[in-house]
Motif scaffolding. Structure first.
Motif, short mmCIF file in Angstrom:
data_model
loop_
_atom_site.label_atom_id
_atom_site.label_comp_id
_atom_site.label_asym_id
_atom_site.label_seq_id
_atom_site.Cartn_x
_atom_site.Cartn_y
_atom_site.Cartn_z
N LEU A 67 1.61 6.60 -6.93
CA LEU A 67 0.56 7.55 -7.31
C LEU A 67 1.00 8.99 -7.06
CD1 LEU A 67 -2.71 5.83 -6.08
CD2 LEU A 67 -2.16 6.50 -8.42
N GLU A 68 1.70 9.19 -5.97
CA GLU A 68 2.22 10.52 -5.65
C GLU A 68 3.20 10.99 -6.74
OE1 GLU A 68 5.34 12.04 -2.36
OE2 GLU A 68 3.55 11.08 -1.54
N GLU A 99 0.83 -1.20 0.00
CA GLU A 99 0.00 0.00 0.00
C GLU A 99 0.86 1.26 0.00
OE1 GLU A 99 -2.71 -0.36 3.27
OE2 GLU A 99 -3.77 -2.02 2.33
N ASN A 100 1.94 1.25 0.77
CA ASN A 100 2.85 2.39 0.80
C ASN A 100 3.51 2.60 -0.56
OD1 ASN A 100 2.32 2.90 3.49
ND2 ASN A 100 4.12 1.82 4.23
N ASN A 101 3.93 1.51 -1.19
CA ASN A 101 4.55 1.60 -2.52
C ASN A 101 3.58 2.15 -3.55
OD1 ASN A 101 6.92 0.60 -1.47
ND2 ASN A 101 6.66 -1.45 -2.30
N LEU A 102 2.34 1.66 -3.54
CA LEU A 102 1.34 2.14 -4.48
C LEU A 102 1.01 3.61 -4.22
CD1 LEU A 102 -1.07 -0.93 -4.67
CD2 LEU A 102 0.62 -0.20 -6.36
N SER A 103 0.92 3.98 -2.96
CA SER A 103 0.66 5.38 -2.63
C SER A 103 1.79 6.27 -3.11
CB SER A 103 0.49 5.55 -1.11
OG SER A 103 -0.68 4.92 -0.68
N ARG A 104 3.01 5.83 -2.93
CA ARG A 104 4.16 6.61 -3.38
C ARG A 104 4.19 6.70 -4.91
NH1 ARG A 104 7.14 10.72 -3.71
NH2 ARG A 104 9.33 10.38 -4.14
N GLY A 115 -0.75 12.15 -8.51
CA GLY A 115 -1.97 11.85 -7.77
C GLY A 115 -3.19 11.51 -8.61
#
Length: 66
Positions: free
Chosen positions: A14-15, A7-12, A19
């Motif tokens: 996307l960032e 989840e952290n990797n996917l969030s990063r 976004g």
């Protein structure tokens, strides 16, 4: 791999894309991972097009720097 890490990797990722993902890409690819990669590729293609346009307007970088 732990769920939190994914989840952290996917969030990063996307960032790094800014976004957002193009709605056409969202419709075309089933997974978030595939969407992220497709959007990243599209962003590269757009950047290359813009670079070519800029080069036409200001000339080749080597000629400008000389």
């Amino acid at each position: 791999m732990a769920t939190g890490t994914v989840e952290n990797n996917l969030s990063r990722a996307l960032e790094l894309l800014g976004g957002s993902i193009d709605p056409e890409i969202v419709e075309s690819f089933p997974s978030l991972e595939a969407r992220i990669l497709a959007q990243a590729l599209e962003n590269v293609e757009i950047a290359e097009q813009r670079l070519r346009e800029i080069q036409k307007l200001v000339g080749d970088m080597e000629a400008v720097l000389v």
